[in-house]
Scaffold this motif. Structure first.
Motif, PDB file in Angstrom:
ATOM      1  N   LEU A 110       0.845  -0.724   0.199  1.00 35.23           N
ATOM      2  CA  LEU A 110      -0.080  -0.001  -0.181  1.00 35.23           C
ATOM      3  C   LEU A 110       1.329   1.260  -0.230  1.00 35.23           C
ATOM      4  CD1 LEU A 110      -2.630  -0.982   2.871  1.00 35.23           C
ATOM      5  CD2 LEU A 110      -2.765  -1.489   0.323  1.00 35.23           C
ATOM      6  N   LEU A 111       1.395   1.936  -1.155  1.00 31.04           N
ATOM      7  CA  LEU A 111       1.947   2.671  -1.343  1.00 31.04           C
ATOM      8  C   LEU A 111       1.636   3.961  -0.702  1.00 31.04           C
ATOM      9  CD1 LEU A 111       3.579   2.118  -5.354  1.00 31.04           C
ATOM     10  CD2 LEU A 111       4.514   2.184  -3.057  1.00 31.04           C
ATOM     11  N   PRO A 112       2.504   4.888  -0.300  1.00 36.17           N
ATOM     12  CA  PRO A 112       4.195   4.882   0.225  1.00 36.17           C
ATOM     13  C   PRO A 112       4.518   4.178   0.817  1.00 36.17           C
ATOM     14  CG  PRO A 112       2.992   6.416   1.025  1.00 36.17           C
ATOM     15  CD  PRO A 112       2.196   6.003   0.672  1.00 36.17           C
ATOM     16  N   LYS A 113       3.770   3.064   1.671  1.00 38.03           N
ATOM     17  CA  LYS A 113       4.887   2.412   2.635  1.00 38.03           C
ATOM     18  C   LYS A 113       5.790   1.142   1.323  1.00 38.03           C
ATOM     19  CE  LYS A 113       4.112  -0.643   7.139  1.00 38.03           C
ATOM     20  NZ  LYS A 113       3.452  -0.753   8.013  1.00 38.03           N
ATOM     21  N   ASN A 126       7.650  -6.699   9.743  1.00 37.32           N
ATOM     22  CA  ASN A 126       7.721  -6.150  10.299  1.00 37.32           C
ATOM     23  C   ASN A 126       6.866  -6.398  11.243  1.00 37.32           C
ATOM     24  OD1 ASN A 126      10.226  -4.763   9.732  1.00 37.32           O
ATOM     25  ND2 ASN A 126       8.404  -3.570   8.156  1.00 37.32           N
ATOM     26  N   GLY A 127       5.458  -7.706  11.024  1.00 36.98           N
ATOM     27  CA  GLY A 127       4.328  -7.850  12.070  1.00 36.98           C
ATOM     28  C   GLY A 127       3.260  -7.275  11.613  1.00 36.98           C
ATOM     29  N   ASP A 128       2.685  -6.058  10.379  1.00 37.96           N
ATOM     30  CA  ASP A 128       1.861  -5.600  10.136  1.00 37.96           C
ATOM     31  C   ASP A 128       0.686  -6.439   9.863  1.00 37.96           C
ATOM     32  OD1 ASP A 128       3.928  -3.688   9.389  1.00 37.96           O
ATOM     33  OD2 ASP A 128       3.514  -3.877   7.147  1.00 37.96           O
ATOM     34  N   ALA A 129      -0.654  -5.696  10.443  1.00 40.49           N
ATOM     35  CA  ALA A 129      -1.753  -6.285  10.685  1.00 40.49           C
ATOM     36  C   ALA A 129      -2.401  -6.451   9.066  1.00 40.49           C
ATOM     37  CB  ALA A 129      -2.713  -5.641  11.415  1.00 40.49           C
ATOM     38  N   GLU A 154      -5.797  -8.257   4.403  1.00 43.33           N
ATOM     39  CA  GLU A 154      -5.331  -8.751   5.949  1.00 43.33           C
ATOM     40  C   GLU A 154      -4.023  -9.970   6.385  1.00 43.33           C
ATOM     41  OE1 GLU A 154      -8.650  -8.750   8.441  1.00 43.33           O
ATOM     42  OE2 GLU A 154      -9.540  -7.165   7.986  1.00 43.33           O
ATOM     43  N   LEU A 155      -3.265  -9.313   6.868  1.00 39.89           N
ATOM     44  CA  LEU A 155      -2.695 -10.937   6.703  1.00 39.89           C
ATOM     45  C   LEU A 155      -2.927 -11.655   8.360  1.00 39.89           C
ATOM     46  CD1 LEU A 155      -0.807  -8.692   5.543  1.00 39.89           C
ATOM     47  CD2 LEU A 155       1.018  -9.939   6.906  1.00 39.89           C
ATOM     48  N   ALA A 156      -3.270 -13.379   8.243  1.00 40.09           N
ATOM     49  CA  ALA A 156      -3.258 -14.021   8.599  1.00 40.09           C
ATOM     50  C   ALA A 156      -2.056 -14.417   9.755  1.00 40.09           C
ATOM     51  CB  ALA A 156      -3.482 -15.564   7.771  1.00 40.09           C
ATOM     52  N   PRO A 157      -2.755 -14.284  10.935  1.00 38.67           N
ATOM     53  CA  PRO A 157      -1.243 -14.710  12.165  1.00 38.67           C
ATOM     54  C   PRO A 157       0.210 -15.773  11.944  1.00 38.67           C
ATOM     55  CG  PRO A 157      -3.790 -14.866  12.943  1.00 38.67           C
ATOM     56  CD  PRO A 157      -4.156 -14.913  11.632  1.00 38.67           C
ATOM     57  N   ASP A 158      -0.556 -16.952  10.401  1.00 32.99           N
ATOM     58  CA  ASP A 158       0.138 -17.706  10.029  1.00 32.99           C
ATOM     59  C   ASP A 158       0.542 -17.973   9.084  1.00 32.99           C
ATOM     60  OD1 ASP A 158      -2.263 -18.265   9.489  1.00 32.99           O
ATOM     61  OD2 ASP A 158      -1.837 -20.780   9.630  1.00 32.99           O
ATOM     62  N   GLY A 162       5.637 -16.364   1.116  1.00 31.55           N
ATOM     63  CA  GLY A 162       4.726 -17.330   0.090  1.00 31.55           C
ATOM     64  C   GLY A 162       3.660 -16.934   0.238  1.00 31.55           C
ATOM     65  N   SER A 163       2.735 -17.490   1.070  1.00 31.70           N
ATOM     66  CA  SER A 163       1.063 -17.082   0.754  1.00 31.70           C
ATOM     67  C   SER A 163       0.769 -15.711   0.852  1.00 31.70           C
ATOM     68  CB  SER A 163       0.774 -17.607   2.562  1.00 31.70           C
ATOM     69  OG  SER A 163       0.977 -17.005   3.867  1.00 31.70           O
ATOM     70  N   LEU A 164       1.241 -14.977   1.621  1.00 30.46           N
ATOM     71  CA  LEU A 164       0.856 -13.122   1.119  1.00 30.46           C
ATOM     72  C   LEU A 164       1.420 -13.028  -0.179  1.00 30.46           C
ATOM     73  CD1 LEU A 164      -0.030 -10.959   2.148  1.00 30.46           C
ATOM     74  CD2 LEU A 164       2.347 -10.005   2.769  1.00 30.46           C
TER      75      LEU A 164
END
Length: 311
Positions: A110-113, A126-129, A154-158, A162-164
């Protein structure tokens, strides 16, 4: 629209497929040159090239897309738009200005990040949600163009790198054809990025996978997931490299130095870190297959008090 598509790895294949399915005329696919792989050093096609061949689309593989010869080669196809997705080369101003609608890029953050080469891995590390995909109007900067469309994931806890990767590839393909429709209809909104909020990522290297046990367990656990499947996180057990594929955090601390194996259970190896204990759930010893720690411990004797070392 008449489309020139530029892409190389798996990430870009879904986008090319979606563009074709949406009815656009892909007149040329541009990809990185074939690379030699394996012991036999046989040349292997990039995934995007394989996809193009399956659809009967011409493929162009220049060593440097910025050279005048390459620019002129593209010009003869008279594209309405150029779509870039993980191509791997920087395009010139001549190419950016060539099509009627310019060049758009599918970027996995999600630019500019997270401008730069490895936004997917760093989102996990970095643990982004939340992560996502940006369709941007390309300019001469690196990921600095106007935002046309963004979609969050949204990122899953695991979540792993590769999955992302797989999830963002699918989201990026959908976002790309949606943005192309807006561009063709004249409804696309271009929003300049706030460069003051920009963060940058460099290339992922194998050395990044070396686990520093003098780091909190939560950070090591994220590193393990972020670098899965490549280059993977690893440590040294005796004289051999031990890759760690899966782990979980135990908040309890033992009075041991970081890197010390504080306990060995039936199905996990517990390691003291700077803060908290990391339980290793899935590992791979050098020369062996990847396996659950329970299976690994049946064939390898690991003693409490042993220290893991930096790889």
């Amino acid at each position: 629209m008449r489309v020139i598509f530029m892409g190389t790895p798996d990430f870009a294949v879904g986008t090319l497929e979606k563009i074709i399915a949406a009815g656009h005329e892909v007149v040329l696919v541009v990809s990185q040159p074939d690379k030699q792989k394996g012991r036999g050093k046989a040349f292997q096609y990039p995934p995007v090239k394989e996809c193009a061949i399956e659809h009967g689309i011409e493929v162009y593989q220049p060593k440097r897309i910025r050279e005048a010869e390459s620019v002129e080669y593209l010009r003869k196809y008279q594209p309405d738009i150029i779509v870039v997705a993980a191509f791997g080369q920087i395009v010139s101003r001549e190419i950016l200005e060539m099509p009627k609608y310019g060049c758009i890029n599918v970027h996995a953050s999600l630019l500019p990040k997270y401008r730069g080469a490895a936004p997917i891995q760093y989102a996990v590390i970095n643990g982004d949600a939340v992560s996502g995909v940006t369709i941007q109007q390309m300019n001469e900067g690196v990921d600095t163009g106007d935002i046309i469309l963004q979609k969050e994931v949204e990122l899953a806890p695991d979540e792993t790198g590769g999955s992302l990767f797989d999830r963002l590839a699918k989201t990026g393909a959908e976002a790309c054809v949606e943005a192309m429709a807006q561009i063709a209809q004249g409804t696309a909104v271009h929003t300049p990025q706030d460069s003051a909020l920009a963060t940058h990522t460099g290339k992922i290297t194998k050395e990044m996978g070396s686990i520093d046990w003098n780091t909190p367990a939560v950070e090591i656990e994220r590193l393990i997931r972020g670098l899965n499947p490549w280059p993977s996180a690893y440590t040294r057990l005796g004289e051999k490299t031990l890759k760690v594929w899966k782990s979980h955090v135990i908040t309890e601390d033992f009075e041991e130095e970081p890197g010390c194996i504080v306990d060995v259970t039936k199905d996990a190896i517990l390691v003291q870190t700077k803060e908290g204990v990391l339980a290793l759930d899935e590992v791979q010893l050098e020369g062996k297959k990847r396996m659950a720690t329970e299976a690994f411990l049946r064939g390898y004797d690991v003693e409490r008090g042993t220290f893991f070392k930096r790889g």
